[in-house]
Design a protein around this motif. Structure first.
Motif, short mmCIF file in Angstrom:
data_model
loop_
_atom_site.label_atom_id
_atom_site.label_comp_id
_atom_site.label_asym_id
_atom_site.label_seq_id
_atom_site.Cartn_x
_atom_site.Cartn_y
_atom_site.Cartn_z
N LEU A 176 0.76 -1.18 -0.13
CA LEU A 176 0.10 -0.05 -0.16
C LEU A 176 0.87 1.42 -0.10
O LEU A 176 0.56 2.33 -0.59
N LEU A 177 2.07 1.34 0.88
CA LEU A 177 2.76 2.58 0.90
C LEU A 177 3.65 2.61 -0.62
O LEU A 177 3.81 3.52 -1.05
N THR A 178 4.02 1.61 -1.15
CA THR A 178 4.62 1.58 -2.55
C THR A 178 3.63 1.84 -3.50
O THR A 178 4.15 3.05 -4.20
N GLY A 179 2.54 1.48 -3.69
CA GLY A 179 1.52 1.85 -4.31
C GLY A 179 1.27 3.36 -4.43
O GLY A 179 1.03 4.18 -5.53
N ALA A 180 1.26 3.92 -3.26
CA ALA A 180 0.94 5.45 -2.99
C ALA A 180 2.06 6.48 -3.50
O ALA A 180 1.81 7.28 -4.14
N ALA A 181 3.31 5.85 -3.34
CA ALA A 181 4.46 6.60 -3.91
C ALA A 181 4.41 6.45 -5.27
O ALA A 181 4.67 7.39 -5.89
N GLY A 182 3.83 5.32 -6.08
CA GLY A 182 3.77 5.41 -7.44
C GLY A 182 2.84 6.44 -7.83
O GLY A 182 3.05 7.03 -8.98
N LEU A 183 1.67 6.31 -7.18
CA LEU A 183 0.56 7.41 -7.75
C LEU A 183 1.27 8.74 -7.47
O LEU A 183 0.75 9.58 -8.24
N LEU A 184 2.06 9.26 -6.41
CA LEU A 184 2.63 10.33 -6.30
C LEU A 184 3.39 10.96 -7.61
O LEU A 184 3.95 12.15 -7.63
N THR A 185 3.88 9.98 -8.22
CA THR A 185 4.86 10.44 -9.44
C THR A 185 3.84 11.11 -10.44
O THR A 185 4.40 11.74 -11.33
N LEU A 186 2.65 11.15 -10.39
CA LEU A 186 1.72 11.71 -11.24
C LEU A 186 1.87 13.64 -10.77
O LEU A 186 1.75 14.40 -11.92
N ILE A 187 2.59 13.77 -9.78
CA ILE A 187 2.54 14.96 -9.26
C ILE A 187 3.89 15.51 -9.66
O ILE A 187 4.91 15.10 -8.97
N PRO A 188 4.35 16.44 -10.57
CA PRO A 188 5.62 16.98 -11.08
C PRO A 188 6.75 17.46 -9.61
O PRO A 188 8.03 16.61 -9.85
N ILE A 189 6.21 17.96 -8.71
CA ILE A 189 7.03 18.49 -7.69
C ILE A 189 7.51 17.12 -6.80
O ILE A 189 8.44 17.29 -6.23
N PHE A 190 6.84 16.09 -6.87
CA PHE A 190 7.15 15.01 -6.21
C PHE A 190 7.84 13.75 -6.89
O PHE A 190 8.02 12.70 -6.58
N GLY A 191 7.80 14.14 -8.20
CA GLY A 191 8.22 12.99 -9.24
C GLY A 191 9.35 12.27 -8.99
O GLY A 191 9.28 10.93 -8.73
#
Length: 220
Positions: A176-191
């Motif tokens: 679940l944590l890894t999946g959340a990190a993957g989704l955050l790559t959608l936001i450029p500032i967190f990419g």
């Protein structure tokens, strides 16, 4: 050999391809800026001109080998989840096969980019750089530059495993944590940061789920 056993080995292969990829990133490819927005296209094409086989090998392992192993793992995980959460199992299979398709597509495009750049570089360096940059952008769009599909699949698998008590709390929580990190790559500032977290988390998660499939008893 049972599918669960084969899937377990496939999970470990996926982890190994990530380790291989990171090893290249921090050694041979580090001066070129791979994995960052500051990648030097001219330096990459000069590197390709001198050592085309290195990037072909890298792309083939991190994309193509990974995707083939991932497809097997997706089917094995679906089988594992189906007994307790059949609906979620079907959802994970769909997302997982989508991810595997995107990954292998990215790998084939990445290798074509290397081959074409290697052919053009001795004749027209500027044209080779332009072509490589264009195909590299397509590669990144398919999956090399974001982890949306991977984040969704790992997250859904982990949620289903938690709900159905099929994968264990540690494996599911990590997923679940890894999946959340993957989704955050959608936001450029967190990419960049999110991508690194996803990659490192995925290594551990692939090992965890691989061992779960290998060591946990099942009738499948």
């Amino acid at each position: 050999m049972k599918l669960q056993t084969i899937g377990g080995f496939a999970g470990l292969i996926c982890a190994a391809t990530y380790v291989f990829g990171f090893a290249f990133l921090v050694t041979l490819l580090a001066p070129l800026g791979f994995g960052t927005v500051a990648i030097d296209a001219h330096a990459v094409v000069r590197f390709i001109d001198a050592n085309p086989g290195v990037l072909i090998l890298w792309n083939s392992v991190i994309y193509i080998l990974n995707a083939l192993a991932l497809a097997v793992l997706v089917v094995a995980v679906h089988q594992r989840l189906h007994a307790n959460t059949p609906g979620w199992a079907s959802v994970t299979r769909a997302f997982g096969l989508i991810w595997a398709t995107l990954v292998i597509g990215a790998g084939m495009i990445a290798n074509v980019a290397v081959e074409r750049a290697a052919y053009l570089a001795p004749q027209d360096m500027d044209r080779a750089v332009t072509l490589w940059e264009t195909l590299h952008a397509v590669e990144l769009g398919l999956g090399g530059g974001n982890e949306i599909a991977g984040g969704v699949w790992i997250g859904c698998v982990s949620l289903a495993g938690l709900l159905g008590r099929s994968l264990g709390k540690v494996t599911s929580g990590l997923g679940l944590l890894t999946g959340a990190a993957g989704l955050l790559t959608l936001i450029p500032i967190f990419g960049d940061v999110a991508g690194a977290v996803f990659g490192l988390g995925a290594i551990i998660w692939f090992i965890a789920i691989g061992l779960t499939l290998l060591l946990s008893r099942t009738n499948a």
